[in-house]
Write a protein that holds these residues in place. Structure first.
Motif, mmCIF file in Angstrom:
data_model
loop_
_atom_site.group_PDB
_atom_site.id
_atom_site.type_symbol
_atom_site.label_atom_id
_atom_site.label_comp_id
_atom_site.label_asym_id
_atom_site.label_seq_id
_atom_site.Cartn_x
_atom_site.Cartn_y
_atom_site.Cartn_z
ATOM 1 N N ALA A 47 49.655 43.780 42.252
ATOM 2 C CA ALA A 47 50.542 44.115 43.368
ATOM 3 C C ALA A 47 51.509 42.974 43.687
ATOM 4 C CB ALA A 47 49.732 44.473 44.599
ATOM 5 N N GLN A 48 50.996 41.747 43.704
ATOM 6 C CA GLN A 48 51.834 40.610 44.067
ATOM 7 C C GLN A 48 52.211 39.746 42.871
ATOM 8 O OE1 GLN A 48 49.629 38.550 47.080
ATOM 9 N NE2 GLN A 48 49.988 40.148 48.604
ATOM 10 N N ARG A 49 51.733 40.127 41.669
ATOM 11 C CA ARG A 49 51.990 39.380 40.433
ATOM 12 C C ARG A 49 51.597 37.916 40.589
ATOM 13 N NH1 ARG A 49 57.780 39.859 39.361
ATOM 14 N NH2 ARG A 49 57.271 38.583 37.578
ATOM 15 N N VAL A 50 50.362 37.686 41.019
ATOM 16 C CA VAL A 50 49.848 36.339 41.253
ATOM 17 C C VAL A 50 48.661 36.092 40.327
ATOM 18 C CG1 VAL A 50 48.731 34.844 42.941
ATOM 19 C CG2 VAL A 50 50.580 36.334 43.647
ATOM 20 N N CYS A 51 48.639 34.929 39.716
ATOM 21 C CA CYS A 51 47.509 34.511 38.903
ATOM 22 C C CYS A 51 46.686 33.527 39.749
ATOM 23 C CB CYS A 51 47.990 33.832 37.621
ATOM 24 S SG CYS A 51 46.670 33.436 36.478
ATOM 25 N N ALA A 52 45.503 33.965 40.165
ATOM 26 C CA ALA A 52 44.693 33.167 41.084
ATOM 27 C C ALA A 52 43.507 32.551 40.360
ATOM 28 C CB ALA A 52 44.190 34.034 42.225
ATOM 29 N N THR A 53 43.111 31.395 40.805
ATOM 30 C CA THR A 53 41.953 30.711 40.247
ATOM 31 C C THR A 53 40.713 31.132 41.018
ATOM 32 O OG1 THR A 53 43.336 28.813 39.713
ATOM 33 C CG2 THR A 53 40.965 28.449 39.751
ATOM 34 N N PRO A 54 39.693 31.630 40.316
ATOM 35 C CA PRO A 54 38.460 32.010 41.013
ATOM 36 C C PRO A 54 37.743 30.770 41.561
ATOM 37 C CG PRO A 54 38.244 32.352 38.648
ATOM 38 C CD PRO A 54 39.633 31.909 38.891
ATOM 39 N N VAL A 55 37.087 30.945 42.700
ATOM 40 C CA VAL A 55 36.394 29.849 43.359
ATOM 41 C C VAL A 55 34.928 30.223 43.495
ATOM 42 C CG1 VAL A 55 36.265 28.472 45.466
ATOM 43 C CG2 VAL A 55 38.464 29.268 44.645
ATOM 44 N N LEU A 56 34.064 29.310 43.136
ATOM 45 C CA LEU A 56 32.635 29.540 43.308
ATOM 46 C C LEU A 56 32.274 29.426 44.783
ATOM 47 C CD1 LEU A 56 31.203 27.446 40.344
ATOM 48 C CD2 LEU A 56 31.357 29.920 40.494
ATOM 49 N N ILE A 57 31.335 30.221 45.219
ATOM 50 C CA ILE A 57 30.866 30.155 46.605
ATOM 51 C C ILE A 57 30.286 28.775 46.898
ATOM 52 C CG2 ILE A 57 29.194 31.114 48.243
ATOM 53 C CD1 ILE A 57 31.499 32.956 47.698
ATOM 54 N N SER A 58 29.649 28.181 45.903
ATOM 55 C CA SER A 58 29.070 26.857 46.115
ATOM 56 C C SER A 58 30.150 25.806 46.379
ATOM 57 C CB SER A 58 28.217 26.447 44.916
ATOM 58 O OG SER A 58 29.005 26.396 43.744
ATOM 59 N N GLN A 69 20.491 27.306 34.861
ATOM 60 C CA GLN A 69 21.021 28.377 34.016
ATOM 61 C C GLN A 69 21.986 29.253 34.810
ATOM 62 O OE1 GLN A 69 17.526 30.328 32.528
ATOM 63 N NE2 GLN A 69 17.542 29.138 30.630
ATOM 64 N N ALA A 70 21.663 29.530 36.061
ATOM 65 C CA ALA A 70 22.549 30.327 36.905
ATOM 66 C C ALA A 70 23.851 29.568 37.173
ATOM 67 C CB ALA A 70 21.867 30.682 38.216
ATOM 68 N N GLU A 71 23.752 28.257 37.362
ATOM 69 C CA GLU A 71 24.953 27.457 37.586
ATOM 70 C C GLU A 71 25.832 27.451 36.339
ATOM 71 O OE1 GLU A 71 26.369 23.007 38.972
ATOM 72 O OE2 GLU A 71 24.283 23.313 38.389
ATOM 73 N N ALA A 72 25.221 27.301 35.185
ATOM 74 C CA ALA A 72 25.987 27.309 33.939
ATOM 75 C C ALA A 72 26.650 28.661 33.715
ATOM 76 C CB ALA A 72 25.077 26.965 32.764
ATOM 77 N N ALA A 73 25.940 29.739 34.033
ATOM 78 C CA ALA A 73 26.514 31.074 33.876
ATOM 79 C C ALA A 73 27.671 31.291 34.850
ATOM 80 C CB ALA A 73 25.442 32.132 34.090
ATOM 81 N N ALA A 74 27.532 30.812 36.083
ATOM 82 C CA ALA A 74 28.596 30.966 37.077
ATOM 83 C C ALA A 74 29.828 30.162 36.681
ATOM 84 C CB ALA A 74 28.096 30.524 38.449
ATOM 85 N N ARG A 75 29.617 28.956 36.191
ATOM 86 C CA ARG A 75 30.753 28.130 35.768
ATOM 87 C C ARG A 75 31.439 28.721 34.538
ATOM 88 N NH1 ARG A 75 31.611 23.645 38.414
ATOM 89 N NH2 ARG A 75 30.008 22.753 39.718
ATOM 90 N N ALA A 76 30.656 29.273 33.632
ATOM 91 C CA ALA A 76 31.245 29.903 32.440
ATOM 92 C C ALA A 76 32.034 31.145 32.826
ATOM 93 C CB ALA A 76 30.155 30.252 31.443
ATOM 94 N N ALA A 77 31.581 31.866 33.839
ATOM 95 C CA ALA A 77 32.263 33.090 34.260
ATOM 96 C C ALA A 77 33.638 32.808 34.853
ATOM 97 C CB ALA A 77 31.410 33.843 35.272
ATOM 98 N N VAL A 78 33.801 31.661 35.494
ATOM 99 C CA VAL A 78 35.102 31.322 36.076
ATOM 100 C C VAL A 78 35.892 30.372 35.189
ATOM 101 C CG1 VAL A 78 34.377 31.741 38.447
ATOM 102 C CG2 VAL A 78 34.183 29.447 37.508
ATOM 103 N N GLY A 79 35.354 30.082 33.994
ATOM 104 C CA GLY A 79 36.100 29.281 33.033
ATOM 105 C C GLY A 79 36.064 27.795 33.269
#
Length: 86
Positions: A47-58, A69-79
Motif C-alpha cells: 500500500a505504501q511501497r515501504v520496505c521495513a525491517t522486522p524487529v524482534l520483540i526481545s 535454539q529459539a533465539e537462533a530461529a528468531a534471528r534467522a527468520a528476520v535475517g
C-alpha cells in the motif's frame, strides 16, 4: 475500409498501449522492489511501497530469549546473524 472498423482499431490499440504501460509501471514500481525487499528478509508494504525491517520483540522489551535454539530461529527468520555469546 469502414470508418467504424478504423475507429475500433484505434480504440483497441489505445487500450492495449495503456495496459502495457500500466503493467510496466506496476513491475518497476511494485514488483521489483517487493522482490528485492523480500530477498533481504524484510517486510514489503504494497500500500505504501515501504520496505521495513522486522524487529524482534526481545529488542523492544529488552528481555532475552532464554532458549538458544529459539533465539537462533528468531534471528534467522528476520535475517540477522546469530550472536556468539559464551
Amino acid at each position: 475500409m469502414n470508418p467504424t472498423i478504423n475507429r475500433m482499431t484505434l480504440v483497441f490499440l489505445g487500450v492495449f498501449v495503456v495496459a502495457v504501460i500500466g503493467v510496466g509501471v506496476w513491475t518497476v514500481g511494485w514488483a521489483i522492489p517487493a522482490k528485492r525487499c523480500e530477498s533481504n528478509h524484510k517486510w514489503w508494504d504494497h500500500a505504501q511501497r515501504v520496505c521495513a525491517t522486522p524487529v524482534l520483540i526481545s529488542d523492544i522489551t529488552g528481555r532475552t530469549i532464554q532458549d538458544k535454539q529459539a533465539e537462533a530461529a528468531a534471528r534467522a527468520a528476520v535475517g540477522r546473524p546469530v550472536s556468539k555469546q559464551p
